[in-house]
Design a protein around this motif. Structure first.
Motif, PDB file in Angstrom:
ATOM      1  N   GLY A   1     -17.578  27.452 -68.313  1.00 14.14           N
ATOM      2  CA  GLY A   1     -18.289  28.459 -67.546  1.00 14.14           C
ATOM      3  C   GLY A   1     -19.217  27.842 -66.517  1.00 14.14           C
ATOM      4  O   GLY A   1     -18.982  26.743 -66.000  1.00 14.14           O
ATOM      5  N   VAL A   2     -20.306  28.540 -66.227  1.00 13.78           N
ATOM      6  CA  VAL A   2     -21.258  28.093 -65.204  1.00 13.78           C
ATOM      7  C   VAL A   2     -21.871  26.751 -65.577  1.00 13.78           C
ATOM      8  O   VAL A   2     -22.141  25.912 -64.712  1.00 13.78           O
ATOM      9  CB  VAL A   2     -22.358  29.160 -65.003  1.00 13.78           C
ATOM     10  N   GLU A   3     -22.052  26.524 -66.859  1.00 11.95           N
ATOM     11  CA  GLU A   3     -22.668  25.271 -67.315  1.00 11.95           C
ATOM     12  C   GLU A   3     -21.871  24.047 -66.874  1.00 11.95           C
ATOM     13  O   GLU A   3     -22.450  23.006 -66.543  1.00 11.95           O
ATOM     14  CB  GLU A   3     -22.790  25.288 -68.843  1.00 11.95           C
ATOM     15  N   GLY A   4     -20.557  24.150 -66.850  1.00 13.69           N
ATOM     16  CA  GLY A   4     -19.732  23.008 -66.486  1.00 13.69           C
ATOM     17  C   GLY A   4     -19.197  23.059 -65.070  1.00 13.69           C
ATOM     18  O   GLY A   4     -18.313  22.276 -64.723  1.00 13.69           O
ATOM     19  N   ALA A   5     -19.714  23.965 -64.254  1.00 12.81           N
ATOM     20  CA  ALA A   5     -19.196  24.140 -62.894  1.00 12.81           C
ATOM     21  C   ALA A   5     -20.155  23.584 -61.851  1.00 12.81           C
ATOM     22  O   ALA A   5     -21.359  23.466 -62.097  1.00 12.81           O
ATOM     23  CB  ALA A   5     -18.938  25.621 -62.619  1.00 12.81           C
ATOM     24  N   ALA A   6     -19.598  23.252 -60.693  1.00 11.42           N
ATOM     25  CA  ALA A   6     -20.411  22.861 -59.540  1.00 11.42           C
ATOM     26  C   ALA A   6     -20.671  24.124 -58.722  1.00 11.42           C
ATOM     27  O   ALA A   6     -19.791  24.587 -57.993  1.00 11.42           O
ATOM     28  CB  ALA A   6     -19.688  21.809 -58.705  1.00 11.42           C
ATOM     29  N   VAL A   7     -21.871  24.686 -58.862  1.00 11.07           N
ATOM     30  CA  VAL A   7     -22.229  25.931 -58.180  1.00 11.07           C
ATOM     31  C   VAL A   7     -23.296  25.644 -57.144  1.00 11.07           C
ATOM     32  O   VAL A   7     -24.372  25.128 -57.462  1.00 11.07           O
ATOM     33  CB  VAL A   7     -22.748  26.992 -59.180  1.00 11.07           C
ATOM     34  N   LEU A   8     -23.002  25.949 -55.890  1.00 15.53           N
ATOM     35  CA  LEU A   8     -23.938  25.717 -54.789  1.00 15.53           C
ATOM     36  C   LEU A   8     -24.936  26.862 -54.708  1.00 15.53           C
ATOM     37  O   LEU A   8     -24.565  28.033 -54.863  1.00 15.53           O
ATOM     38  CB  LEU A   8     -23.183  25.592 -53.471  1.00 15.53           C
ATOM     39  N   SER A   9     -26.162  26.540 -54.432  1.00 14.77           N
ATOM     40  CA  SER A   9     -27.211  27.553 -54.282  1.00 14.77           C
ATOM     41  C   SER A   9     -27.231  28.032 -52.830  1.00 14.77           C
ATOM     42  O   SER A   9     -27.923  27.479 -51.978  1.00 14.77           O
ATOM     43  CB  SER A   9     -28.575  26.964 -54.674  1.00 14.77           C
ATOM     44  N   ILE A  10     -26.436  29.055 -52.556  1.00 17.81           N
ATOM     45  CA  ILE A  10     -26.288  29.571 -51.194  1.00 17.81           C
ATOM     46  C   ILE A  10     -27.217  30.766 -50.993  1.00 17.81           C
ATOM     47  O   ILE A  10     -27.147  31.751 -51.738  1.00 17.81           O
ATOM     48  CB  ILE A  10     -24.834  30.008 -50.914  1.00 17.81           C
ATOM     49  N   LYS A  11     -28.079  30.693 -49.995  1.00 19.84           N
ATOM     50  CA  LYS A  11     -28.938  31.825 -49.663  1.00 19.84           C
ATOM     51  C   LYS A  11     -28.111  32.893 -48.964  1.00 19.84           C
ATOM     52  O   LYS A  11     -27.369  32.612 -48.032  1.00 19.84           O
ATOM     53  CB  LYS A  11     -30.088  31.380 -48.755  1.00 19.84           C
ATOM     54  N   ARG A  12     -28.241  34.140 -49.411  1.00 15.55           N
ATOM     55  CA  ARG A  12     -27.477  35.240 -48.837  1.00 15.55           C
ATOM     56  C   ARG A  12     -28.401  36.366 -48.424  1.00 15.55           C
ATOM     57  O   ARG A  12     -29.531  36.466 -48.864  1.00 15.55           O
ATOM     58  CB  ARG A  12     -26.428  35.742 -49.833  1.00 15.55           C
ATOM     59  N   GLY A  13     -27.857  37.224 -47.568  1.00 16.16           N
ATOM     60  CA  GLY A  13     -28.629  38.338 -47.039  1.00 16.16           C
ATOM     61  C   GLY A  13     -28.937  38.132 -45.571  1.00 16.16           C
ATOM     62  O   GLY A  13     -29.135  37.014 -45.093  1.00 16.16           O
ATOM     63  N   ARG A  14     -28.965  39.237 -44.819  1.00 16.97           N
ATOM     64  CA  ARG A  14     -29.234  39.226 -43.385  1.00 16.97           C
ATOM     65  C   ARG A  14     -28.233  38.339 -42.661  1.00 16.97           C
ATOM     66  O   ARG A  14     -27.027  38.494 -42.798  1.00 16.97           O
ATOM     67  CB  ARG A  14     -30.681  38.807 -43.120  1.00 16.97           C
ATOM     68  N   ARG A  15     -28.696  37.358 -41.904  1.00 16.31           N
ATOM     69  CA  ARG A  15     -27.783  36.543 -41.094  1.00 16.31           C
ATOM     70  C   ARG A  15     -26.983  35.551 -41.943  1.00 16.31           C
ATOM     71  O   ARG A  15     -26.075  34.893 -41.440  1.00 16.31           O
ATOM     72  CB  ARG A  15     -28.555  35.771 -40.009  1.00 16.31           C
ATOM     73  N   ASN A  16     -27.311  35.437 -43.216  1.00 14.37           N
ATOM     74  CA  ASN A  16     -26.597  34.528 -44.100  1.00 14.37           C
ATOM     75  C   ASN A  16     -25.463  35.213 -44.856  1.00 14.37           C
ATOM     76  O   ASN A  16     -24.926  34.653 -45.797  1.00 14.37           O
ATOM     77  CB  ASN A  16     -27.572  33.905 -45.108  1.00 14.37           C
ATOM     78  N   GLY A  17     -25.106  36.405 -44.434  1.00 13.48           N
ATOM     79  CA  GLY A  17     -24.000  37.108 -45.068  1.00 13.48           C
ATOM     80  C   GLY A  17     -24.460  38.056 -46.159  1.00 13.48           C
ATOM     81  O   GLY A  17     -25.593  38.017 -46.614  1.00 13.48           O
ATOM     82  N   ARG A  18     -23.558  38.925 -46.583  1.00 14.49           N
ATOM     83  CA  ARG A  18     -23.889  39.916 -47.601  1.00 14.49           C
ATOM     84  C   ARG A  18     -24.130  39.281 -48.956  1.00 14.49           C
ATOM     85  O   ARG A  18     -23.517  38.276 -49.307  1.00 14.49           O
ATOM     86  CB  ARG A  18     -22.762  40.947 -47.717  1.00 14.49           C
TER      87      ARG A  18
END
Length: 363
Positions: free
Chosen positions: A267-284
């Protein structure tokens, strides 16, 4: 128009990249899937057989689920719950793969088909998990070794957490620039192709311009692995389903740490998950929705309600019965895996849903 200059802290564009993009369209993907089914890998075949023997519970209406109830081992008979719309759709929905690679591969007339074929089962799973926004898959081909792949993954985590779509603090600017310079020097010293600045340009430009649910850093080094970087925790495969997913390594003596493709099995514990800021000009912002299972319907149900009315004898009989759906939808009483806004849409979806509809296991 002034030419944009590249730096570790400025947002690059794909037009700045010197990598060559080779696109394999839906027809090419279909051909690769047919070839993969013809030359069936025993490890994956046994895993899918295990999936077929597992009984889905009646309370799995919202959880990730992979179901193979009927028919032969074909993508159209294996259904996956999508993480974005909550629909149960078959794995036969194809995609286009955009493979970014160094020009030396083109000079040597190397095909990109083996790159996709190597990770075809993983791509089928990831494509099946998404109803929307996954018609295009992005792969950057490298020749990085294992430690280099680890370091580059950590670097992109750092950049996305502190600088991607955000105002970066001066202290973090120095750390990002230092790590960028260190990785550039390391890959240059080892004569890796493409160089790290070109990997960085393509990677961050794809994130910004295409906003995919994941990007793959592929390595053709036999002692390395290929990394899947997800852009949100919601997009990560569930440990409950994929805890024993094959590693992809053809060596029968290898252990679980030997992975050709780092597909997250914890699951998430073993995954490479990027911390992407979202909202407004950064997408929905990313939201998990629960939608009518008919693919052409846009009705979204209330996610906070946990009790649903049932149809009478399964999807087809319910569609014929004229039952009136409530605001929370109408659930197939036979499999309890799908939900509709109306009997009409149940009837329209039956031709596809009948391939998976079977009595659910008790809770």
């Amino acid at each position: 128009m002034a030419k944009r200059h590249y730096s570790a802290l400025s947002q690059p564009t794909l037009s700045m990249s010197e990598l060559i993009c080779k696109t394999l369209d839906h027809d090419a993907t279909d051909m690769l899937i047919d070839k993969w089914l013809e030359h069936r890998n025993d490890a994956y075949w046994e895993w899918f057989q295990g999936v077929r023997e597992r009984k889905h519970a009646a309370n799995s209406l919202r959880r990730q689920v992979l179901v193979w109830n009927k028919g032969d081992f074909l993508p159209e008979n294996i259904f996956c719950r999508t993480v974005d719309t909550g629909r149960l759709i078959p794995l036969d929905r194809t995609w286009s793969t955009h493979v970014y690679h160094h020009r030396s591969m083109q000079d040597r007339k190397l095909s990109m088909m083996p790159v996709v074929f190597t990770m075809l089962p993983e791509l089928m799973m990831l494509r099946g998990m998404h109803d929307l926004g996954c018609d295009d898959v992005y792969i950057i081909v490298t020749d990085m070794k294992r430690q280099e792949m680890d370091d580059v993954t950590e670097y992109f985590n750092l950049v996305c957490r502190h600088a991607f779509g955000r105002t970066c603090k001066p202290s973090m600017e120095n750390e990002i620039q230092y790590n960028h310079m260190r990785l550039s020097h390391t890959l240059l010293k080892q004569r890796r192709t493409p160089c790290f600045p070109q990997i960085d340009i393509a990677f961050r430009a794809i994130l910004h311009e295409k906003r995919p649910p994941f990007i793959i850093l592929f390595s053709h080094q036999t002692t390395s692995y290929s990394q899947i970087l997800f852009t949100h925790p919601l997009f990560v495969p569930s440990e409950e389903i994929f805890f024993d997913f094959p590693s992809g390594c053809p060596n029968p003596c290898c252990n679980d740490d030997c992975e050709m493709i780092r597909f997250p099995r914890r699951g998430v514990e073993g995954a490479a998950v990027l911390s992407i800021k979202r909202g407004r000009r950064n997408g929905r912002k990313v939201r998990s929705r629960e939608m009518c299972n008919w693919i052409d319907c846009n009705i979204c149900f209330n996610e906070e309600t946990s009790q649903y009315p049932e149809s009478s004898e399964g999807s087809q009989s319910s569609a014929d019965s004229g039952d009136t759906p409530t605001n929370n939808g109408l659930v197939c009483s036979k499999c309890r895996l799908v939900k509709y806004c109306s009997p009409e849409h149940q009837k329209k979806d039956w031709e596809e849903h009948r391939r998976v509809c079977a009595k659910s296991a008790s809770i």
